[in-house]
Design an enzyme around this catalytic site. Structure first.
Site, mmCIF file in Angstrom:
data_model
loop_
_atom_site.group_PDB
_atom_site.id
_atom_site.type_symbol
_atom_site.label_atom_id
_atom_site.label_comp_id
_atom_site.label_asym_id
_atom_site.label_seq_id
_atom_site.Cartn_x
_atom_site.Cartn_y
_atom_site.Cartn_z
ATOM 1 N N ASP A 185 0.685 -1.362 0.073
ATOM 2 C CA ASP A 185 -0.011 -0.041 -0.048
ATOM 3 C C ASP A 185 0.951 1.421 0.133
ATOM 4 O OD1 ASP A 185 -2.537 1.159 0.031
ATOM 5 O OD2 ASP A 185 -3.115 -0.063 1.573
ATOM 6 N N ASP A 189 -9.911 3.285 -3.889
ATOM 7 C CA ASP A 189 -10.516 2.353 -3.353
ATOM 8 C C ASP A 189 -11.832 2.249 -3.854
ATOM 9 O OD1 ASP A 189 -8.276 1.613 -2.045
ATOM 10 O OD2 ASP A 189 -9.174 1.998 0.077
#
Ligand code: NAG
Ligand code: NAG
Ligand code: NAG
Ligand code: NAG
Ligand code: NAG
Ligand code: NAG
Length: 467
Positions: A151, A240
């Site tokens: 991430d 996302d």
């Protein structure tokens, strides 16, 4: 002089070759599996992964090709071990450590994935791996980990890129980099600090004995599609996902904005390196059956990794059927044709219009079985969409073709010009087109002509009419 150039070239080639896969097979096709985030967020425990793994087997998902059981954020303690500097598993969540869970998952014939972050802390505030790449890669290797999702939260200021490219501020025709400087023309993003952060982990992973699939999650920032293929096996293209059709919810996005953006970068995706549209929301939220089909069908058609993100012990039968649809999966996993389906016609808007409500609606691509056509209805009402042979690369106008509905596996018959399909709001037709008798309409997948719109597509992916 000459020999040092040669040496440098050789070293580059070796690195690239090693990236293809230590074992020569991992990551050639988009990853299939399960990830905890969309289903459980930080509320995780080993039990949930073991249930997911068992269900993957019991529900026939392993036979369908799903193999990774991936742990997302929140699996570790809040600090590293003082002496060894290793990340420590939270033993309340993983009583036998991650290595214990890995053993149990491996015993079921599945693979296990872990999560970390190319910054000081993960998005949820657990230790990140920046500056600890070698220790962490070694630790995961020792635990038996097979996959890393990496991430991009909490990047320290001295690692911030000189120029900013955040795709949510790119509108197809201009960039509006709020708070950042757009890069000058021709800037090489593989030299950005973001690329360097991700390459540090690549090098650490490649130095291990196990093959770890490396999944970059930096949300399309820093034009990751331009260097992702030299760095990992897949890279996120956008923010996302949430289980909604259009629009956004806080920092997360519905299906239409994600598809809209992804379609502009399809040429960067092929065998060994895939644009990642984010993990699946099949089974979550209030999606209609049509929206579920479109989500899964378009993700598969564009060759995104397909990671299930719903609790599998309570998944409704009809959602499971979508996840297991062998024809859709076969297109995503085709061993002979690595490219995603490409738009051959746009839809509501003129070609190459960047629009978060009405992305491209007509796609086609090849597989070893034939030519596939995907037609998506972005409207809120039922429409009839036509697959017209003369418009589809590889098909001849006026020739008779046989068509199979990939959702129902029914042969629809033979049609000589086109096929009209009635599509309810937000549904997607998925068609396999072959010559009459089932023969492939072109001799080799490589024979599929590139749509004209791609031949004229400029380097920076602007809409041709805007240049
Ligand atoms: C180890 O780290 C923890 C957490 O940061 C800290 O509370 C503790 O004092 C440290 N122990 C030693 C021996 O440094
Ligand atoms: C940022 O600072 C850290 C700690 O001082 C250092 O290790 C690192 O190399 C720096 N990063 C860059 C890109 O200069
Ligand atoms: C990505 O790299 C692999 C192997 O290095 C190569 O086969 C593939 O064509 C590359 N993908 C693209 C889109 O160039
Ligand atoms: C689903 O619908 C319910 C009731 O309208 C709503 O409260 C909930 O937020 C919706 N869920 C999502 C993910 O949109
Ligand atoms: C997206 O396309 C629709 C249909 O053409 C149009 O009405 C809408 O204004 C467009 N949205 C934006 C932000 O341009
Ligand atoms: C579709 O319907 C939803 C819900 O009523 C609405 O918010 C949205 O704007 C509509 N979209 C289009 C393209 O008409």
């Amino acid at each position: 002089m000459r020999s040092s150039t040669l040496l440098a070239l050789t070293a580059h080639v070796l690195t690239a070759a090693a990236l293809v896969a230590k074992d020569g097979k991992t990551g050639k096709l988009p990853a299939l599996g399960f990830n905890s985030w969309n289903a459980f967020r930080c509320d995780i425990h080993e039990d949930k992964f073991l249930i997911a793994a068992q269900e993957i087997i019991d529900l026939g998902l392993k036979d369908a090709g799903y193999e990774y059981i991936n742990i997302d954020d929140c699996w570790s303690l809040l600090s590293r071990d003082n002496a060894t500097k290793r990340i420590q598993p939270d033993l309340e969540k993983f009583p036998d450590g991650i290595s214990g869970t890995a053993d149990k998952v491996h015993a079921l014939g599945l693979k296990i994935g872990i999560y970390s972050d190319a910054g000081d802390l993960t998005c949820a505030g657990y230790p990140g791996s920046l500056g600890y790449e070698e220790i962490d890669a070694e630790t995961w290797d020792e635990w038996g980990v097979d996959y890393l999702k990496y991430d991009n939260c909490n990047v320290p200021t001295n690692w911030t890129d000189e120029y900013q490219y955040w795709p949510e501020y790119w509108y197809g025709d201009h960039e509006d980099q709020v708070g950042g400087t757009p890069a000058p023309a021709g800037y090489d993003w593989s030299t950005s600090k973001t690329a360097l952060r991700y390459n540090r982990m690549r090098d650490a992973l490649l130095a291990q004995s196990r093959t770890l699939l490396y999944s970059l999650c930096n949300w399309g920032h820093s034009h990751v599609e331009q260097w992702g293929n030299q760095t990992g096996q897949s890279w996120r293209m956008w923010g996302d996902i949430v289980p909604i059709w259009e629009g956004k919810d806080d920092y997360s996005w519905g299906f239409m904005p994600i598809i809209n953006h992804g379609v502009f970068f399809l040429e960067w995706s092929n065998f060994w390196g895939h644009n990642d549209l984010d993990m699946l929301e099949v089974g979550n939220g209030n999606l209609t059956a049509e929206e579920t089909r479109t989500h899964f069908g378009i993700w598969a058609a564009l060759k995104s990794p397909l990671l299930i993100g719903t609790p599998l012990d309570v998944i409704p039968e009809e959602d499971l059927a979508v996840l297991k649809n062998w024809e859709i999966l076969a297109f995503n996993q085709d061993p002979t044709w690595g490219a995603p389906a490409l738009p051959y016609k746009w839809g509501i808007n003129p070609a190459w219009t960047w629009n978060q409500t009405h992305p491209a609606e007509f796609y086609s691509g090849g597989s070893e079985r034939g030519i596939h056509v995907f037609m998506m209805n972005t409207l809120n009402k039922t429409v009839t969409k036509s697959a017209v042979w003369g418009e589809i690369p590889g098909l001849k106008a006026g020739k008779k073709y046989e068509v199979t509905d990939m959702w129902t596996h029914k042969k629809l018959g033979s049609f000589s010009k086109k096929l009209d399909v009635k599509l309810a709001a937000h549904d997607t037709a998925a068609l396999l087109v072959t010559e009459v008798g089932g023969k492939h309409p072109f001799p080799k997948p490589a024979g599929l002509p590139k749509p004209k719109i791609y031949e004229t597509k400029p380097k920076r992916w602007l809409a041709p009419e805007l240049i």
